[in-house]
Design a protein around this motif. Structure first.
Motif: not given
Length: 671
Positions: A414, A467-468, A470-473, A518, A640
């Motif tokens: 990852q 994970e954060k 990855e989802e942080s843009d 995030r 959100s």
């Protein structure tokens, strides 16, 4: 066929044409679906002229395969993979097609044209970053004896999946096509070979010895890369940058580059080949101010599927000694921070295989910096950001249970798929782990069973942090630089924003919104000197790019005689928008905003001391403007879910705006 292949036609019983990409002197290119690979997109390149008869086509194909075989050895994630050659017979004519991977993105030429329409170009930092990402690719192909021959903005693509440049349309392929046509058709028609047919390259980009005599070498590609850099920075074609009488480059008046980059480009553009850099690694060394690796792996290796989008290049052969089998938290006892006292010179030139996956990782971990007290001093502040030195991540020791080994293998995959440096990753997770277990600060976890529970907790925190991220843009390029950001970078970004009439306050508002959306647990904390502060700085870098591309920046301009303007739109969670308006002292301004209650609104004046609203939930402001210049209206979402907004701006006494409103908004005043 002569008019092009219509969409929907299946060629070779396998490739269904979707659309035509374009055409050139050697044939057309098409996007197609590979029916044997779940309709995966690929590119078909048709080579012309079409030879007559089966025998002629067979001989042409044999010659093409023999000449172009080396190109099939190229296995690099920044080079589209060549898949196969196939032929199609129609009406006694043979058509030869080459199949290669499809790259989702835009060419640098297309991006430059878009920016030119907005009055923009490429910054020095962007172009230097392009060179740093591309030079290792050139080093790789040159080590295999392959010369690209046709480097130019339209043969470089910015891949949308990871933000990396991709080298397309090898001139060597066109060279083979030209040689095939010259040898076969020449033998059939005139019994000779046209020497001019094999002198390929774009006028202005290719050096003279290539265009006139067909002589190419690694420094031919370096010459073309330098021309490409100048075109992107200046927005002008090569012919506009060269003196037609002396054939000397005359570009200095068109740009304001750092001394280091100017000297590098000057040497790359020398008219005498022997006076140029002779290898890509020499250019890297000059750009970075540090010795560059010279020994590269040259034997292509198969890459696991998980690495399909990783920004990897061949690693140096010489590798540092691996660390001990002890599981690291922070090998320096937690003292790796931006405030490190003393001087630290880092010259790390290789990271090699990670565990059993035999990853090829970047050879660009070369960066020299000097730190003193709380202020870091770059050896050359004009150098762009480059990734921080990394360390080798060893495979899980055999003492670990199969479950733990698999857990750590998953984390490693990852992390590498995100392009996050191992050293930064360890520091980030360490800090979070120590905040939860303060008595463990500075103590490396052992491989013994007694620490198994703590290791499991550490891995759980690592999975959460990854994970954060990855989802942080965050853009791929910014993620790769985590661990290397310094205060000099913030200062540089401030200056770049100021050129857009945007202050650091507005820039940081955008970054804060993205970062805290995030990482909400960091609200109100002093995080800049902690590893998580690197993530915030990465957001600042991305927000600057968004401003420069006008994605998050809009100027409000009043039409002649108008006193009101209305703008509206939608913001996604964590997004923001900056509106600027050039106004004058004494004007009466009335602002009304309609949007979600939790959105924050700020109004900043032309200089740092003028703040009308800041991170406010107020939706209106009225009053007389205290000074002339560019006012910033900044809206950021703390919601959100997507929100709509409508901003109404009324400014009376418009006649006073004829005064030179931006006299008080020099870049140095904004900051």
């Amino acid at each position: 066929m002569s008019q092009g292949i219509q969409p929907g036609l299946t060629l070779g019983g396998r490739y269904r044409v979707v659309r035509q990409l374009g055409h050139g002197g050697f044939g057309r290119a098409y996007v197609a679906q590979d029916l044997n690979r779940f309709n995966e997109l690929c590119v078909l390149k048709e080579f012309a002229p079409q030879v007559q008869g089966t025998y002629a086509l067979q001989k042409t194909e044999e010659l093409f395969e023999r000449e172009a075989g080396v190109l099939y050895q190229l296995q690099h994630p920044q080079i589209p993979r060549f898949r196969e050659i196939f032929r199609v017979m129609r009406q006694e004519k043979g058509f030869l097609f080459l199949v290669q991977d499809f790259v989702e993105g835009q060419t640098y030429y297309a991006i430059l044209e878009q920016r030119k329409r907005q009055g923009l170009g490429f910054s020095e930092a962007e172009v230097t970053q392009l060179m740093l990402h591309l030079l290792p690719v050139l080093q790789y192909i040159h080590s295999l004896g392959v010369i690209h021959r046709d480097i130019a903005p339209d043969n470089l693509m910015l891949r949308s999946t990871d933000g990396l440049p991709v080298l397309i349309d090898f001139g060597g392929v066109k060279q083979v096509a030209a040689t095939v046509a010259s040898q076969f058709l020449g033998a059939a028609n005139s019994g000779g070979i046209s020497s001019s047919a094999t002198c390929l390259g774009k006028v202005g980009y290719a050096p003279q010895e290539q265009m006139l005599r067909g002589i190419v070498s690694p420094n031919s590609d370096l010459y073309a890369l330098a021309v490409t850099a100048l075109v992107l920075i200046t927005g002008r074609e090569p012919q506009q940058l060269m003196d037609p009488q002396t054939l000397r480059w005359n570009w200095r008046q068109q740009s304001n580059l750092s001394i280091n980059l100017r000297s590098v480009l000057d040497k790359m553009l020398q008219p005498i080949p022997g006076e140029r850099y002779q290898s890509a690694s020499e250019v890297l060394q000059s750009l970075l101010g540090s010795p560059a690796p010279t020994a590269y792996q040259t034997t292509p290796q198969p890459l696991p599927e998980i690495e399909a989008t990783l920004p990897i290049v061949p690693s140096p052969v010489n590798q540092p000694s691996p660390p001990t089998a002890e599981v690291p938290l922070s090998s320096s006892g937690g003292n790796r921070s931006p405030g490190l006292l003393g001087k630290l010179l880092l010259l790390v030139i290789s990271i090699a295989a990670v565990g059993s996956l035999s990853f090829w990782v970047t050879s660009m971990w070369i960066h020299a910096r000097m730190e003193s007290g709380d202020k870091d001093k770059s050896l050359n502040v004009d150098n762009p950001l480059v990734p921080a030195p990394d360390e080798v991540e060893t495979p899980p020791p055999p003492q670990f249970s199969p479950e733990e080994q698999q857990r750590k293998q998953t984390l490693r995959q990852q992390r590498t798929s995100l392009g996050v440096a191992y050293r930064f990753y360890v520091d980030l997770v360490d800090e979070e782990f120590w905040s939860k277990y303060p008595n463990q600060r500075g103590r490396p976890l052992s491989v013994e069973p007694g620490d198994a529970q703590l290791r499991e907790e550490w891995d759980a925190i690592a999975a959460e942090q990854l994970e954060k991220l990855e989802e942080s843009d965050l853009s791929s390029a910014s993620r790769q630089l985590l661990g290397s950001y310094k205060s000099v970078d913030l200062n540089r970004w401030k200056n770049e924003a100021n050129k857009l009439h945007v202050s650091s306050r507005a820039l940081y508002d955008l970054a804060d919104a993205k970062f805290l959306e995030r990482f909400p647990e960091e609200q109100g904390k002093k995080f800049i000197d902690k590893p998580i502060g690197q993530v915030w700085q990465a957001f600042v870098a991305d927000m600057l790019m968004a401003l420069q591309s006008r994605e998050t920046l809009e100027q409000i301009v009043f039409e002649q005689g108008a006193v009101s303007q209305e703008v509206s739109g939608t913001l996604q969670p964590g997004e923001g928008k900056v509106f600027i308006a050039q106004l004058s002292a004494g004007q009466l301004m009335n602002v009304k905003l309609q949007t979600a209650r939790r959105a924050l609104f700020s109004i900043y004046g032309p200089t740092r001391g003028t703040t009308l609203l800041e991170d406010s939930r107020d939706r209106t402001w009225s009053g007389e403007l205290p000074e002339s210049g560019f006012y910033e209206l900044v809206l950021v979402s703390k919601v959100s879910e997507p929100i709509n907004y409508q901003l109404d701006l009324t400014v009376e006494n418009q006649e006073s705006s004829e005064s030179p409103a931006d006299e008080s908004t020099e870049p140095g005043d904004l900051q």
